[in-house]
Scaffold this active site. Sequence first.
Site, PDB file in Angstrom:
ATOM      1  CG  ASP A 193      -9.449  -6.119  -1.094  1.00 22.32           C
ATOM      2  OD1 ASP A 193      -8.227  -5.901  -1.226  1.00 22.32           O
ATOM      3  OD2 ASP A 193     -10.058  -5.955  -0.034  1.00 22.32           O
TER       4      ASP A 193
ATOM      5  CB  CYS B   2       5.811   9.034  -9.392  1.00 20.18           C
ATOM      6  SG  CYS B   2       4.281   8.214  -8.887  1.00 20.18           S
TER       7      CYS B   2
ATOM      8  CB  CYS C  31       3.746   8.403   5.253  1.00 16.02           C
ATOM      9  SG  CYS C  31       3.196   6.901   6.104  1.00 16.02           S
TER      10      CYS C  31
ATOM     11  CB  CYS D 261       0.199   1.305   6.916  1.00  9.38           C
ATOM     12  SG  CYS D 261      -1.085   2.046   5.905  1.00  9.38           S
TER      13      CYS D 261
ATOM     14  CB  CYS E  21      -4.706   6.512   6.725  1.00 10.23           C
ATOM     15  SG  CYS E  21      -3.641   7.978   6.674  1.00 10.23           S
TER      16      CYS E  21
END
Length: 410
Positions: free
Chosen positions: A142, A196, A206, A222, A248
Amino acid sequence: MEERIRDAAFWTRLKADMKEAAYGLGIDDIGVASPEPFTELKGRLIRHRELGYESGFEAKDIDRRTDPSLLFDEPLSIIAISVGYPSKLHNPPKSEPGARRGILSRSSWGEDYHTVLRSRLARLEAWLRERVPELRAESMVDTGELSDRAVAERAGIGWSGKNSFIMNRKHGTWIYLAEMITNLPLEPDSPIEDSCGSCTKCIDACPTGALVGPGQLNAQRCVSFVTQTKEMVSDELMRKIGNRLYGCDTCQIVCPVNKGINVTRHPEFKADPEQVKPLLEPLLDISNREYKERYGSNSSSWRGKKPIQRNAVIALGNFREKGAVPALVKVLRDDPRPVLRGTAAWSLGRIGGEAALQALKDALGTEEDPEARDVIGRAAAAAAAAAEALEASEALEAQEAGQEPASPHS
């Protein structure tokens, strides 16, 4: 090593054995990517920066983010791994009036995933070194400069979804990613075909419209990013945060690929319901020591307690929790941080009532920070307007009922 590099059969067997051993090493998926520069990604990152979509948490040097050879001398392969995490909370506590609760995103449940994945990579490195003593490796989780998602996509861990997460049919998007650059000439895997299709549920759901297109995220909008900042949040985004304390999950929750997936085999990620869905009011005055004891091993703690406390204040305002007014007034009056005082004012303005309005008026006379004072002023005006509207509505109802309106001083 030079002689072994020419032994293609050895590397083919090693890769096959590594994949077979992965599950026992605590790794759910493993793949190999070539160390060639991520040319397409570089173009996207440049455009992303030009559009102002970066979060600010990224490494600044785009060349180092997209060219493994700038990070590692003569790389021959990149091994990508994924480790699944749970999506469901067992027996979650209820959030109700007088006992309102916030929520931490699933990626911060249990032990900090950075620590867990580093241990998994260390196991993998030890396994490889037993078989190839000349191994050179550089592991990243990360916070490394390479894009975990770009490496995982190239290595066939999953495809890049429209919500910008890497996903596959086994674990959906509920996966942590990490990688290891090596000097091992392993054959690259093939990427997985994007599945997708025409689905846009993540984009449509969103909360802030941060998904500006398939796989395109404006991090500045975001909610996950906003909850991690330490600054004052705009009125619009505070309303969108809801009761989220960190992160989120909306775009993952609505994803059809994720339906029914809940990875529970890694005990490190087992969630403590009281930790990940905590009562809000106790967070307002939690001490540094208490915070470290409770959240120090959690990935949400990397920014310290200030964002969590600010988000708890926001959540109480969004709940319009009248019982929290005394606690919020205390923050407004006594907290040494202007951002917390201003946010408490915003929440008091949302909740309204005589006590909130009086506290806001008092704060206007003492607040010295310009930004906090501006928020307090707007909150006081909102609370006053709401009080006037309520009084007018009550007067109209009384008139229609043929009664005298109550005196505000009675």
